[in-house]
Scaffold this motif. Structure first.
Motif, short mmCIF file in Angstrom:
data_model
loop_
_atom_site.label_atom_id
_atom_site.label_comp_id
_atom_site.label_asym_id
_atom_site.label_seq_id
_atom_site.Cartn_x
_atom_site.Cartn_y
_atom_site.Cartn_z
N LYS A 78 9.39 -7.95 -10.23
CA LYS A 78 9.21 -7.62 -11.71
C LYS A 78 7.88 -7.85 -12.18
N GLU A 79 7.50 -9.12 -11.85
CA GLU A 79 6.16 -9.65 -12.28
C GLU A 79 5.02 -8.87 -11.63
N GLU A 80 5.26 -8.59 -10.37
CA GLU A 80 4.13 -8.38 -9.52
C GLU A 80 3.94 -6.88 -9.60
N ILE A 81 4.88 -6.19 -9.57
CA ILE A 81 5.08 -4.80 -9.35
C ILE A 81 5.49 -3.65 -10.19
N GLY A 82 6.31 -4.58 -11.28
CA GLY A 82 6.95 -3.84 -12.18
C GLY A 82 8.42 -3.36 -11.90
N LEU A 83 8.88 -3.80 -10.79
CA LEU A 83 10.07 -3.10 -10.26
C LEU A 83 11.26 -3.91 -11.36
N ASP A 84 11.94 -2.85 -11.95
CA ASP A 84 13.26 -3.11 -12.83
C ASP A 84 14.20 -3.80 -11.84
N PRO A 89 5.57 2.16 -10.43
CA PRO A 89 5.06 0.70 -10.17
C PRO A 89 4.15 0.68 -11.18
N VAL A 90 4.22 -0.85 -11.73
CA VAL A 90 3.15 -1.28 -12.86
C VAL A 90 2.54 -2.53 -12.27
N LEU A 91 1.38 -2.32 -11.44
CA LEU A 91 0.93 -3.64 -10.98
C LEU A 91 0.04 -4.69 -11.77
N ASN A 92 0.61 -6.06 -11.52
CA ASN A 92 -0.12 -6.97 -12.04
C ASN A 92 -1.52 -7.12 -11.41
N LYS A 93 -2.62 -6.81 -11.68
CA LYS A 93 -3.86 -6.70 -11.09
C LYS A 93 -4.30 -8.11 -10.65
N ALA A 94 -3.90 -9.01 -11.70
CA ALA A 94 -4.40 -10.50 -11.10
C ALA A 94 -3.68 -10.85 -9.76
N GLU A 95 -2.78 -10.24 -9.34
CA GLU A 95 -2.05 -10.70 -8.19
C GLU A 95 -2.06 -9.57 -7.15
N VAL A 96 -1.76 -8.13 -7.42
CA VAL A 96 -1.73 -7.21 -6.51
C VAL A 96 -2.76 -6.25 -6.79
N GLU A 97 -3.35 -5.77 -5.49
CA GLU A 97 -4.34 -4.77 -5.79
C GLU A 97 -3.64 -3.25 -5.30
N ASP A 98 -2.74 -3.21 -4.45
CA ASP A 98 -2.17 -2.09 -4.25
C ASP A 98 -0.78 -2.41 -3.55
N ILE A 99 -0.30 -1.18 -3.86
CA ILE A 99 1.10 -0.96 -3.36
C ILE A 99 1.39 0.24 -2.18
N PHE A 100 2.42 0.09 -1.35
CA PHE A 100 2.42 1.23 -0.43
C PHE A 100 4.00 0.81 0.24
N ASP A 101 4.29 1.75 1.05
CA ASP A 101 5.58 1.62 1.60
C ASP A 101 5.41 1.93 3.26
N ALA A 102 6.37 1.61 3.97
CA ALA A 102 6.22 1.79 5.50
C ALA A 102 7.45 2.19 6.03
#
Length: 269
Positions: A124-130, A174-187
């Motif tokens: 939740k804090e890093e990428i805004g995942l409820d 996604p809502v990224l915490n830019k202080a910790e996370v630069e990008d998000i992706f899936d694989a």
């Protein structure tokens, strides 16, 4: 036919015996059953055979100085390609392991009830995942983060992977915490059982040369390298979900795998 994850998360009462021969629709149902019957202990499901043989079923609780962490292996179903896992790229401004790929997670906070709570809070804090969007189905054996591929420098940090599922990827914005996370992706999760995008490299840690595995992946024109502890956790999670061993010989992991922790379900990657 129902998507793989839907079948995997179907809740039925199935014994853990003959686990490896079960159909896909029963795999994580059995994990859930096993987790519920473990009376709050961290599950050792998915531990490599060599590690499992060397670890007693119940081991003493580690000393209080041990730091715990949890990461969220968050899966969702791609109708055309099977289960996929959410991954992040750490901010380039961070002091340690900047720009590396990792799973959402971090060290346990005093207010966290258990490893699941830690993983969900951090996501939740890093990428805004409820957390309400995530169905947690099992907790894997702790990994001992000791080496150059880990996010923290503490010696002997226990990292607990928590497997969860988002039923509809479109619901997650996604809502990224830019202080910790630069990008998000899936694989694709199955990628971590295949040799197609995998390579190994000898790295020096505290004067010792150790083999480290890397997975190269490209998404939306961006290149990502998934390695070290994160790669080991994803290979283990994929083996649990698909119930088959990787097509490659896994590297020895004596510095990564630790014993299940008796009497606790608390653990931040």
């Amino acid at each position: 036919m129902r998507p793989l994850l839907t079948r995997l998360f179907t809740s039925t009462h199935i014994a853990m015996a003959s686990f490896s021969s079960s159909s896909p629709s029963r795999r994580l149902a059995r994990l859930r059953c096993h987790l519920a019957s473990s009376s709050g202990e961290l599950s050792s499901v998915g531990a490599p055979a060599a590690a499992a043989d060397a670890v007693p079923a119940k081991s003493p609780r580690p000393a209080a100085s041990k730091v715990y962490a949890a990461v969220l292996v968050c899966l969702f179903e791609d109708p055309s390609g099977g289960p996929r896992v959410l991954l992040t790229k750490r901010a380039s401004s961070l002091n340690s392991h900047s720009g590396e790929v990792s799973l959402p997670g971090g060290k346990v906070d005093e207010g966290d009830a258990d490893a699941k709570a830690t993983a969900l809070r951090e996501a939740k804090e890093e990428i805004g995942l409820d957390p309400a969007l995530v169905s947690v189905v099992t907790v894997l054996e702790p990994f001992l983060s000791k080496g150059p591929a880990t996010r923290w420098l503490e010696n002997g940090l226990n990292v607990v992977p928590v497997i969860g599922m988002v039923s509809d990827r479109a619901l997650f914005k996604p809502v990224l915490n830019k202080a910790e996370v630069e990008d998000i992706f899936d694989a694709p999760l199955e990628m971590f059982l295949k040799d197609d995008h995998r390579r190994t490299k000898q790295m020096n840690w505290m004067g010792i040369d150790i083999p480290v595995q890397f997975f190269d992946y490209e998404a939306d024109g961006k290149k990502f390298v998934i390695w070290g502890l994160t790669a080991h956790i994803l290979t283990r999670a994929a083996a649990v979900v698909f119930q088959r061993q990787p097509s490659f010989v896994e590297l020895p992991r004596p510095k990564y795998v630790s014993a299940p922790v008796a009497g606790t379900d608390e653990t931040k990657h």
